[in-house]
Design an enzyme around this catalytic site. Structure first.
Site, short mmCIF file in Angstrom:
data_model
loop_
_atom_site.label_atom_id
_atom_site.label_comp_id
_atom_site.label_asym_id
_atom_site.label_seq_id
_atom_site.Cartn_x
_atom_site.Cartn_y
_atom_site.Cartn_z
N HIS A 187 30.26 19.28 -29.78
CA HIS A 187 29.25 18.89 -28.80
C HIS A 187 29.62 19.43 -27.43
CE1 HIS A 187 32.22 15.68 -29.25
NE2 HIS A 187 32.08 15.45 -27.95
N HIS B 197 29.17 19.05 -23.45
CA HIS B 197 28.78 18.11 -22.39
C HIS B 197 28.14 18.90 -21.25
CE1 HIS B 197 31.29 14.54 -23.62
NE2 HIS B 197 32.00 15.47 -24.23
P1 AMP Z 1 34.16 13.61 -26.70
O1 AMP Z 1 35.24 12.79 -26.07
O2 AMP Z 1 34.04 14.99 -26.13
O3 AMP Z 1 34.25 13.59 -28.21
O4 AMP Z 1 32.80 12.91 -26.28
C1 AMP Z 1 32.06 12.09 -27.10
C2 AMP Z 1 30.90 11.61 -26.28
O5 AMP Z 1 29.94 11.07 -27.16
C3 AMP Z 1 31.25 10.52 -25.26
O6 AMP Z 1 30.89 10.96 -23.96
C4 AMP Z 1 30.44 9.33 -25.72
O7 AMP Z 1 29.93 8.58 -24.65
C5 AMP Z 1 29.32 9.99 -26.52
N1 AMP Z 1 28.72 9.17 -27.56
C6 AMP Z 1 29.37 8.46 -28.52
N2 AMP Z 1 28.48 7.86 -29.33
C7 AMP Z 1 27.24 8.20 -28.87
C8 AMP Z 1 25.92 7.90 -29.28
N3 AMP Z 1 25.67 7.11 -30.34
N4 AMP Z 1 24.89 8.42 -28.57
C9 AMP Z 1 25.12 9.20 -27.51
N5 AMP Z 1 26.35 9.53 -27.08
C10 AMP Z 1 27.39 9.04 -27.74
#
Ligand code: AMP
Length: 139
Positions: free
Chosen positions: A98, A100
């Site tokens: 993903h 950001h």
């Molecule tokens: P990372 O640390 O790069 O894996 O980021 C994961 C991101 O996913 C974090 O910023 C979380 O806030 C976001 N996240 C986790 N679950 C969800 C969800 N159900 N919907 C939207 N964002 C999410």
């Protein structure tokens, strides 16, 4: 067991979807670091960028390219930090690639991505030559 993001792709859990096409989807981060913080993902599950096939990488970048101005304009941002945590040691918590897109504002108190690694290494010319050659032989 599918990732939480695959569950969003499959419509099993809700998300604030801002864009979707055949291979990619973008939705608001559930814990935004700034208004408009958006995640862009390939619909198929790949843990790391290293695992993403070239055609999907191309689609993913096209969606990122499309979403950056849309996100910035929507929240009247001055700039954005666009980044992947690629692997758990780099802070990746969800094992589904993903990107950001984090809107940035003058005086928001945040920092540049130069702050994400630890203490900068001290490398002499020989070490830099070796690293340069090693990477280029694999690229
Ligand atoms: P990372 O640390 O790069 O894996 O980021 C994961 C991101 O996913 C974090 O910023 C979380 O806030 C976001 N996240 C986790 N679950 C969800 C969800 N159900 N919907 C939207 N964002 C999410």
């Amino acid at each position: 067991m599918s990732t939480i993001f695959s569950q969003i792709v499959d419509g099993e859990i809700p998300a604030r979807v801002v864009y979707e096409d055949e291979t990619t989807i973008a939705f608001l981060d559930a814990n935004p670091l700034a208004p408009g913080h958006t995640l862009v993902i390939p619909k198929d599950e790949y843990e790391r960028l290293n695992d993403v096939p070239e055609d999907v990488a191309s689609d993913l970048y096209a969606t990122i390219h499309r979403l950056i101005p849309a996100v910035e304009d929507a929240v009247d941002a001055d700039a954005s930090t666009v980044a992947f945590n690629n692997g758990s040691e780099a802070g990746q918590e969800v094992p589904h690639v993903h990107c950001h897109i984090i809107p940035r504002f003058e005086g928001d108190g945040g920092g540049p991505i130069h702050g994400v690694a630890g203490e900068p290494p001290s490398l002499d010319d020989d070490e830099l030559d070796e690293i340069e050659a090693d990477i280029s032989s694999r690229a």
